[in-house]
Enzyme design. Structure first.
Site, mmCIF file in Angstrom:
data_model
loop_
_atom_site.group_PDB
_atom_site.id
_atom_site.type_symbol
_atom_site.label_atom_id
_atom_site.label_comp_id
_atom_site.label_asym_id
_atom_site.label_seq_id
_atom_site.Cartn_x
_atom_site.Cartn_y
_atom_site.Cartn_z
ATOM 1 N N ASP A 73 0.912 -1.064 0.164
ATOM 2 C CA ASP A 73 -0.139 0.062 0.138
ATOM 3 C C ASP A 73 0.823 1.077 0.053
ATOM 4 O OD1 ASP A 73 0.691 -1.046 2.489
ATOM 5 O OD2 ASP A 73 -1.030 -0.785 3.349
ATOM 6 N N GLU A 132 -5.657 3.535 3.817
ATOM 7 C CA GLU A 132 -6.013 4.193 5.128
ATOM 8 C C GLU A 132 -7.294 4.459 5.139
ATOM 9 O OE1 GLU A 132 -4.421 3.880 7.694
ATOM 10 O OE2 GLU A 132 -2.318 3.484 7.265
#
Length: 381
Positions: A73, A132
């Protein structure tokens, strides 16, 4: 193959340029710059107009029997960094406080190795935006990023943790991360004068009753050995001390270790709010948003193989870990494609999402070495 010093330099450059969900343009440009310096013979790079900051890199296998995915990520957090490091964030109010700079760097280290030593099976490296927030994994899947030769048969990913020694690999069979659901509740009654409650319908009282009943969901509706959490973290109501509030707004979160548990908690929360609406003659609106933050439920077969390799490798410090109630959108991808998520220890006194988070960089080389070794062994299974 990237050296330890090169890994550290890459990590520090990524740490300087954190970007929020779906805004990772500078990060993507830097990743492309690094990858384009690798040997290109086995590589193919793909970007996507529908998800412009995402990046896929495919490594062609020499005798492929399967396609193995590896996810890293990319996004940072809206946190002002307070580490005073010479390579601290250059973007005000943004920081890689969750270690995604480490995640990307380890992935680049693995990719650099296989760019020079052709793997037996195909590899897909997915540099994912918006973990997130905004569930980038779910967005990628729903927007058909993983189609044709770009679809992995299985997926692997890591997350750093300050709670394990630097370089330690941690994992477990079953759920590694809980799934999460965002909760928003609005209660509507009738405002009025504090001296005449009989002429109003007080939503502060209704909200208080609702919060109290919500706390019984886990204790009385969920298996006590299974585990779940419902937290109401925000309550807004009223404007002045001598007026009755006709509206109250609550925000909270649900955490559960299986998707069925989360759905059960969701159901009970709807039932409880409906009961409060009837009891207080109020209008109650509830919004539950899970998005892609499903429980990270590791595939039994792949995870057992992963754990056995790490345990038997004398060069790896391995620890079994307990499930965490934090959320991770890799769970959505694991619900579609079998795979395993695991921890990489980075040994820090500050926790994830802290403004002083400063992971130990010695974990970078250890992580790359352990994962390369596992992937090579796994391709021969």
């Amino acid at each position: 193959m990237l050296t330890s010093q090169q890994l550290i330099q890459i990590r520090r450059q990524l740490h300087r340029i954190p970007e929020l969900a779906l805004e990772e343009y500078q990060t993507q440009r830097y990743l492309l710059q690094v990858i384009q310096n690798f040997k290109q013979q086995y590589l193919q790079i793909q970007t996507f107009p529908q998800l412009p900051t995402a990046l896929l890199v495919r490594v062609q296998g020499s005798n492929p029997q399967k396609t193995i995915g590896y996810r890293a990520d990319m996004d940072g957090l809206p946190i002002e960094e307070k580490t005073d490091l010479p390579f601290a964030s250059q973007h005000a109010g943004q920081m890689h406080a969750c270690g995604h700079d480490f995640h990307m760097t380890v992935a680049l280290g693995i990719l650099s190795y296989f760019s020079e030593r052709q793997p037996q099976d195909n590899l897909i490296f997915f540099f994912q935006p918006a973990e997130e927030s905004k569930n980038g994994g779910k967005l990628a899947y729903e927007q058909n990023v993983f189609t044709g030769k770009w679809r992995p048969d299985e997926f692997f990913a890591l997350h750093v943790t300050p709670d394990l020694p630097a370089g330690t690999i941690g994992c477990r069979l079953g759920t590694l991360f809980a799934g999460t659901t965002e909760v928003n509740i609005d209660l509507y009654g009738q405002d009025g004068h504090a001296a005449y409650p009989q002429q109003a319908n007080d939503m502060i009282v209704a909200a208080a009753a609702l919060i109290e009943q919500i706390q019984t969901i886990i204790s009385r509706s969920i298996d006590p050995i299974a585990g779940g959490v419902v937290t109401i973290g925000k309550l807004e109501a009223g404007t002045i001390r001598n007026a009755i509030a006709g509206h109250a707004h609550l925000e909270g979160t649900i955490r559960g270790l299986s998707q069925s548990m989360i759905e059960r908690i969701d159901q009970r929360l709807r039932e409880v709010t409906a009961g409060i609406a009837k009891s207080f003659n109020a209008e109650v609106k509830i919004q539950l948003n899970q998005g892609g933050y499903w429980p990270v439920e590791n595939n039994p077969h792949l995870t057992a193989e992963f754990i056995n390799y790490m345990k038997e490798n004398s060069q790896v410090n391995y620890q079994n870990t307990q499930p965490a109630m934090t959320g991770e959108d890799f769970g959505y991808l694991l619900a579609q494609i079998p795979g395993t998520m695991f921890w990489l220890g980075v040994d820090d006194s500050s926790q994830l999402h802290s403004a002083t988070f400063n992971p130990q960089e010695s974990a970078l080389r250890a992580g790359v070495t352990a994962i390369v070794g596992f992937l090579q062994a796994h391709m021969q299974q």
